[in-house]
Design a protein around this motif. Sequence first.
Motif, PDB file in Angstrom:
ATOM      1  N   LYS A 131       0.825  -1.204   0.000  1.00 35.60           N
ATOM      2  CA  LYS A 131       0.000   0.000   0.000  1.00 35.60           C
ATOM      3  C   LYS A 131       0.862   1.257   0.000  1.00 35.60           C
ATOM      4  CE  LYS A 131      -3.931  -2.059   2.470  1.00 35.60           C
ATOM      5  NZ  LYS A 131      -4.805  -1.975   3.677  1.00 35.60           N
ATOM      6  N   SER A 132       0.513   2.173  -0.890  1.00 38.17           N
ATOM      7  CA  SER A 132       1.190   3.483  -0.957  1.00 38.17           C
ATOM      8  C   SER A 132       2.701   3.345  -1.042  1.00 38.17           C
ATOM      9  CB  SER A 132       0.803   4.337   0.269  1.00 38.17           C
ATOM     10  OG  SER A 132      -0.598   4.498   0.343  1.00 38.17           O
ATOM     11  N   GLY A 133       3.137   2.342  -1.745  1.00 36.25           N
ATOM     12  CA  GLY A 133       4.570   2.141  -1.918  1.00 36.25           C
ATOM     13  C   GLY A 133       5.227   1.403  -0.770  1.00 36.25           C
ATOM     14  N   GLU A 134       4.481   1.162   0.294  1.00 36.56           N
ATOM     15  CA  GLU A 134       5.037   0.466   1.457  1.00 36.56           C
ATOM     16  C   GLU A 134       4.794  -1.040   1.346  1.00 36.56           C
ATOM     17  OE1 GLU A 134       4.501   4.029   4.768  1.00 36.56           O
ATOM     18  OE2 GLU A 134       3.027   2.398   4.699  1.00 36.56           O
TER      19      GLU A 134
ATOM     20  N   ARG B  53       8.919   6.194   8.282  1.00 31.96           N
ATOM     21  CA  ARG B  53       8.544   7.391   7.526  1.00 31.96           C
ATOM     22  C   ARG B  53       9.382   8.593   7.933  1.00 31.96           C
ATOM     23  NH1 ARG B  53       2.432   5.666   8.836  1.00 31.96           N
ATOM     24  NH2 ARG B  53       2.208   4.071   7.183  1.00 31.96           N
TER      25      ARG B  53
ATOM     26  N   GLU C 213       9.274   3.473   1.741  1.00 25.35           N
ATOM     27  CA  GLU C 213       8.675   3.167   0.444  1.00 25.35           C
ATOM     28  C   GLU C 213       9.634   2.421  -0.470  1.00 25.35           C
ATOM     29  OE1 GLU C 213       6.510   6.253  -1.587  1.00 25.35           O
ATOM     30  OE2 GLU C 213       6.202   7.372   0.297  1.00 25.35           O
TER      31      GLU C 213
END
Length: 215
Positions: free
Chosen positions: A173-176, A205, A211
């Motif tokens: 999700k979201s690059g994670e 983060r 990410e």
Amino acid sequence: MRLSYINFLATVVTVAEGGTTGLRAPAKQIEDATDAAAAATDPALEAAASPLEDESVHRVLDKKKKKKRRKKNRKKKDDDDTTSSSSSVSGGGDRVEMYCKDSFEWQGRDKCKDYCLTYSGCKSGASIRIKDCGGKNQRWKKTNGGLKAAGCSGDLYLGDGELRKGRVSLDFKSGEIRRSGKCLTQMHHPRDGEPVEFRSCEKARRSDTNEWRFK
């Protein structure tokens, strides 16, 4: 030594023949020279030199054997790092690169370094680290909700800091890359060769190491 003795005999003959022209050598001188030449060609003396020569040869051979053995051991270690009961295969998959922007200024640099997820070998328990992109063991496939080591045969998947036998469920999700609410990271500005694990997403983060990009 034998050649010297032959040369000596030739000299004796020459001296002897010279006697016909008044150049005969004294008998005592010829006798002494003959004894010296015989001593020079004594088999016992040659035998005494032989062990020294053999010892030198053995030393050279031992060095060569040790060098060959070290080279073989290094190759075996390299093979152990990249093979196991699950052998390596080629082709397919993507590199998984830690996302970076120059503004992150990792390690105080104003240019990004490219770090990719890398497994140390094709076996369960092999460590997973970030290394400079472009090396071996950096291909992965998203499959069945997990991340499979594409360079290995068998079901080897990304786990918590190591490869695991069988699928490990992940969220992308979201690059994670997440597992049980935690993010895949190494927690601080990255360096080549550092291990990655699932840690606090909030801390990841803050260090801009949360990410990933598939390339």
